[in-house]
Design a protein around this motif. Structure first.
Motif, PDB file in Angstrom:
ATOM      1  N   PHE B  47      30.152 -43.678  -7.584  1.00 23.57           N
ATOM      2  CA  PHE B  47      30.123 -42.626  -8.602  1.00 23.57           C
ATOM      3  C   PHE B  47      30.407 -41.242  -8.018  1.00 23.57           C
ATOM      4  O   PHE B  47      31.290 -40.532  -8.480  1.00 23.57           O
ATOM      5  CB  PHE B  47      28.772 -42.643  -9.344  1.00 23.57           C
ATOM      6  N   ASP B  48      29.628 -40.853  -6.983  1.00 21.84           N
ATOM      7  CA  ASP B  48      29.808 -39.544  -6.332  1.00 21.84           C
ATOM      8  C   ASP B  48      30.205 -39.739  -4.874  1.00 21.84           C
ATOM      9  O   ASP B  48      29.712 -40.676  -4.223  1.00 21.84           O
ATOM     10  CB  ASP B  48      28.487 -38.750  -6.368  1.00 21.84           C
ATOM     11  N   HIS B  49      31.056 -38.869  -4.384  1.00 20.50           N
ATOM     12  CA  HIS B  49      31.540 -39.004  -2.999  1.00 20.50           C
ATOM     13  C   HIS B  49      31.200 -37.785  -2.160  1.00 20.50           C
ATOM     14  O   HIS B  49      31.478 -36.663  -2.580  1.00 20.50           O
ATOM     15  CB  HIS B  49      33.054 -39.216  -2.985  1.00 20.50           C
ATOM     16  N   PRO B  50      30.663 -38.003  -0.955  1.00 19.95           N
ATOM     17  CA  PRO B  50      30.378 -36.865  -0.076  1.00 19.95           C
ATOM     18  C   PRO B  50      31.649 -36.396   0.616  1.00 19.95           C
ATOM     19  O   PRO B  50      32.631 -37.142   0.720  1.00 19.95           O
ATOM     20  CB  PRO B  50      29.385 -37.454   0.941  1.00 19.95           C
ATOM     21  N   CYS B  51      31.592 -35.173   1.065  1.00 19.93           N
ATOM     22  CA  CYS B  51      32.657 -34.494   1.803  1.00 19.93           C
ATOM     23  C   CYS B  51      33.301 -35.374   2.892  1.00 19.93           C
ATOM     24  O   CYS B  51      34.527 -35.417   3.020  1.00 19.93           O
ATOM     25  CB  CYS B  51      31.983 -33.304   2.462  1.00 19.93           C
ATOM     26  N   GLY B  52      32.454 -36.069   3.670  1.00 17.76           N
ATOM     27  CA  GLY B  52      32.948 -36.855   4.793  1.00 17.76           C
ATOM     28  C   GLY B  52      33.863 -37.998   4.371  1.00 17.76           C
ATOM     29  O   GLY B  52      34.753 -38.403   5.124  1.00 17.76           O
ATOM     30  N   TRP B  53      33.691 -38.494   3.158  1.00 21.22           N
ATOM     31  CA  TRP B  53      34.495 -39.611   2.650  1.00 21.22           C
ATOM     32  C   TRP B  53      35.989 -39.279   2.596  1.00 21.22           C
ATOM     33  O   TRP B  53      36.842 -40.165   2.687  1.00 21.22           O
ATOM     34  CB  TRP B  53      33.978 -39.998   1.250  1.00 21.22           C
ATOM     35  N   PHE B  54      36.292 -37.994   2.442  1.00 21.95           N
ATOM     36  CA  PHE B  54      37.686 -37.589   2.233  1.00 21.95           C
ATOM     37  C   PHE B  54      38.507 -37.615   3.523  1.00 21.95           C
ATOM     38  O   PHE B  54      39.739 -37.616   3.466  1.00 21.95           O
ATOM     39  CB  PHE B  54      37.745 -36.191   1.591  1.00 21.95           C
ATOM     40  N   GLY B  55      37.832 -37.633   4.675  1.00 23.32           N
ATOM     41  CA  GLY B  55      38.549 -37.683   5.951  1.00 23.32           C
ATOM     42  C   GLY B  55      39.424 -36.467   6.195  1.00 23.32           C
ATOM     43  O   GLY B  55      40.530 -36.582   6.715  1.00 23.32           O
ATOM     44  N   LEU B  56      38.945 -35.289   5.794  1.00 23.21           N
ATOM     45  CA  LEU B  56      39.746 -34.070   5.921  1.00 23.21           C
ATOM     46  C   LEU B  56      39.389 -33.370   7.225  1.00 23.21           C
ATOM     47  O   LEU B  56      38.215 -33.142   7.514  1.00 23.21           O
ATOM     48  CB  LEU B  56      39.472 -33.147   4.731  1.00 23.21           C
ATOM     49  N   ASP B  57      40.410 -33.007   7.978  1.00 24.92           N
ATOM     50  CA  ASP B  57      40.198 -32.402   9.285  1.00 24.92           C
ATOM     51  C   ASP B  57      40.108 -30.876   9.147  1.00 24.92           C
ATOM     52  O   ASP B  57      41.005 -30.153   9.553  1.00 24.92           O
ATOM     53  CB  ASP B  57      41.370 -32.814  10.199  1.00 24.92           C
ATOM     54  N   ARG B  58      39.028 -30.424   8.551  1.00 24.47           N
ATOM     55  CA  ARG B  58      38.806 -28.981   8.357  1.00 24.47           C
ATOM     56  C   ARG B  58      37.348 -28.668   8.640  1.00 24.47           C
ATOM     57  O   ARG B  58      36.494 -29.538   8.458  1.00 24.47           O
ATOM     58  CB  ARG B  58      39.086 -28.579   6.897  1.00 24.47           C
ATOM     59  N   PRO B  59      37.052 -27.415   9.003  1.00 28.26           N
ATOM     60  CA  PRO B  59      35.643 -27.050   9.207  1.00 28.26           C
ATOM     61  C   PRO B  59      34.842 -27.266   7.919  1.00 28.26           C
ATOM     62  O   PRO B  59      35.362 -27.071   6.818  1.00 28.26           O
ATOM     63  CB  PRO B  59      35.700 -25.555   9.549  1.00 28.26           C
ATOM     64  N   LYS B  60      33.584 -27.641   8.091  1.00 27.90           N
ATOM     65  CA  LYS B  60      32.729 -27.932   6.944  1.00 27.90           C
ATOM     66  C   LYS B  60      32.621 -26.723   6.005  1.00 27.90           C
ATOM     67  O   LYS B  60      32.614 -26.875   4.792  1.00 27.90           O
ATOM     68  CB  LYS B  60      31.343 -28.347   7.444  1.00 27.90           C
ATOM     69  N   SER B  61      32.582 -25.517   6.560  1.00 32.36           N
ATOM     70  CA  SER B  61      32.440 -24.322   5.720  1.00 32.36           C
ATOM     71  C   SER B  61      33.671 -24.150   4.833  1.00 32.36           C
ATOM     72  O   SER B  61      33.569 -23.759   3.664  1.00 32.36           O
ATOM     73  CB  SER B  61      32.237 -23.089   6.589  1.00 32.36           C
ATOM     74  N   SER B  62      34.835 -24.465   5.386  1.00 28.29           N
ATOM     75  CA  SER B  62      36.066 -24.356   4.605  1.00 28.29           C
ATOM     76  C   SER B  62      36.091 -25.411   3.491  1.00 28.29           C
ATOM     77  O   SER B  62      36.431 -25.109   2.335  1.00 28.29           O
ATOM     78  CB  SER B  62      37.264 -24.526   5.544  1.00 28.29           C
ATOM     79  N   LEU B  63      35.670 -26.617   3.836  1.00 26.09           N
ATOM     80  CA  LEU B  63      35.624 -27.664   2.805  1.00 26.09           C
ATOM     81  C   LEU B  63      34.630 -27.300   1.706  1.00 26.09           C
ATOM     82  O   LEU B  63      34.922 -27.464   0.521  1.00 26.09           O
ATOM     83  CB  LEU B  63      35.252 -29.004   3.440  1.00 26.09           C
ATOM     84  N   SER B  64      33.456 -26.788   2.088  1.00 26.03           N
ATOM     85  CA  SER B  64      32.457 -26.394   1.084  1.00 26.03           C
ATOM     86  C   SER B  64      33.050 -25.384   0.109  1.00 26.03           C
ATOM     87  O   SER B  64      32.831 -25.455  -1.098  1.00 26.03           O
ATOM     88  CB  SER B  64      31.239 -25.755   1.766  1.00 26.03           C
ATOM     89  N   HIS B  65      33.803 -24.450   0.650  1.00 28.55           N
ATOM     90  CA  HIS B  65      34.436 -23.435  -0.188  1.00 28.55           C
ATOM     91  C   HIS B  65      35.399 -24.075  -1.204  1.00 28.55           C
ATOM     92  O   HIS B  65      35.391 -23.725  -2.394  1.00 28.55           O
ATOM     93  CB  HIS B  65      35.178 -22.436   0.704  1.00 28.55           C
ATOM     94  N   HIS B  66      36.195 -25.020  -0.745  1.00 25.31           N
ATOM     95  CA  HIS B  66      37.163 -25.653  -1.652  1.00 25.31           C
ATOM     96  C   HIS B  66      36.461 -26.498  -2.726  1.00 25.31           C
ATOM     97  O   HIS B  66      36.838 -26.477  -3.899  1.00 25.31           O
ATOM     98  CB  HIS B  66      38.146 -26.520  -0.855  1.00 25.31           C
ATOM     99  N   PHE B  67      35.430 -27.238  -2.335  1.00 23.08           N
ATOM    100  CA  PHE B  67      34.702 -28.038  -3.320  1.00 23.08           C
ATOM    101  C   PHE B  67      34.012 -27.129  -4.350  1.00 23.08           C
ATOM    102  O   PHE B  67      33.996 -27.432  -5.545  1.00 23.08           O
ATOM    103  CB  PHE B  67      33.665 -28.944  -2.630  1.00 23.08           C
ATOM    104  N   LYS B  68      33.493 -26.016  -3.870  1.00 23.61           N
ATOM    105  CA  LYS B  68      32.829 -25.081  -4.791  1.00 23.61           C
ATOM    106  C   LYS B  68      33.846 -24.493  -5.790  1.00 23.61           C
ATOM    107  O   LYS B  68      33.572 -24.358  -6.987  1.00 23.61           O
ATOM    108  CB  LYS B  68      32.166 -23.965  -3.977  1.00 23.61           C
ATOM    109  N   ALA B  69      35.019 -24.149  -5.288  1.00 29.46           N
ATOM    110  CA  ALA B  69      36.054 -23.590  -6.173  1.00 29.46           C
ATOM    111  C   ALA B  69      36.439 -24.614  -7.247  1.00 29.46           C
ATOM    112  O   ALA B  69      36.629 -24.268  -8.419  1.00 29.46           O
ATOM    113  CB  ALA B  69      37.272 -23.175  -5.353  1.00 29.46           C
ATOM    114  N   LEU B  70      36.536 -25.871  -6.849  1.00 29.98           N
ATOM    115  CA  LEU B  70      36.872 -26.924  -7.820  1.00 29.98           C
ATOM    116  C   LEU B  70      35.747 -27.099  -8.837  1.00 29.98           C
ATOM    117  O   LEU B  70      35.994 -27.315 -10.030  1.00 29.98           O
ATOM    118  CB  LEU B  70      37.148 -28.243  -7.088  1.00 29.98           C
ATOM    119  N   ARG B  71      34.505 -26.993  -8.371  1.00 35.38           N
ATOM    120  CA  ARG B  71      33.365 -27.119  -9.299  1.00 35.38           C
ATOM    121  C   ARG B  71      33.320 -25.934 -10.264  1.00 35.38           C
ATOM    122  O   ARG B  71      33.124 -26.107 -11.467  1.00 35.38           O
ATOM    123  CB  ARG B  71      32.060 -27.204  -8.520  1.00 35.38           C
ATOM    124  N   GLU B  72      33.490 -24.727  -9.745  1.00 32.55           N
ATOM    125  CA  GLU B  72      33.374 -23.541 -10.585  1.00 32.55           C
ATOM    126  C   GLU B  72      34.505 -23.452 -11.600  1.00 32.55           C
ATOM    127  O   GLU B  72      34.365 -22.811 -12.643  1.00 32.55           O
ATOM    128  CB  GLU B  72      33.303 -22.288  -9.714  1.00 32.55           C
TER     129      GLU B  72
END
Lengths: 112, 112
Positions: B47-72
């Motif tokens: 149902f829900d997927h954590p950040c690590g599942w995506f296998g993205l090679d970016r700093p966690k802070s950068s990923l958090s920013h992108h996920f937040k932008a998508l949520r907002e």
């Protein structure tokens, strides 16, 4: 609306196969640009429309910037008619690459 | 996929009637974000997927920013599971407001 004969050459623009979804979405992520494209889609009166036709209350330099951004993303085609640039939407190209996207623009309404 | 019972409350997000096309398009106008949403649409495993599942090679802070932008923007719903935030796409809401948009995201491929 078919292309009338004898038009000026289009200004530089991306070819059909170079259109990128991320670039097109970025260029449309602005209410003024949505308004421009929506008016071209729904209220078209001739083949190409000059800036003044849109009735937008913005400085000409600002409008030029927005029309250029739409052209460089591949959303509108611009041609130079003497001193005036006129535009139309690349409807067939956008429908071919991103089917349904222009329907979303046509259905858009400004925030209250 | 139906919502399982007993989930944490969603993090703050815009309501269905507050979704705005210009905001949604802006949030999607980035290859990394298109990749996140596309993977959630096409390769969903729970149902829900954590950040690590995506296998993205970016700093966690950068990923958090992108996920937040998508949520907002209203594109994904995020929930806090202990120390971890997990996400899914608001498919029904987006289909209701912007029919066909997620099909374009699913059909997107990164530039070569």
């Amino acid at each position: 609306m078919p292309e009338p004969p004898g038009l000026p050459e289009p200004l530089p623009e991306p070819a059909l196969h170079d259109l990128r979804l991320e670039v097109v979405l970025g260029a449309l992520s602005d209410p003024l640009r949505l308004r421009i494209v929506r008016k071209l889609l729904l209220e078209r009166e001739r083949f190409d429309h000059p800036c003044g036709w849109f009735g937008l209350d913005r400085p000409k330099s600002s409008l030029s910037h927005h029309f250029k951004a739409l052209r460089e993303a591949g959303i509108i085609r611009q041609r130079q008619y003497g001193l005036e640039r006129r535009s139309h939407v690349r409807t067939a190209d956008l429908e071919a690459r991103f089917p349904g996207l222009l329907d979303l623009v046509a259905a858009w309404t400004p925030a209250r």
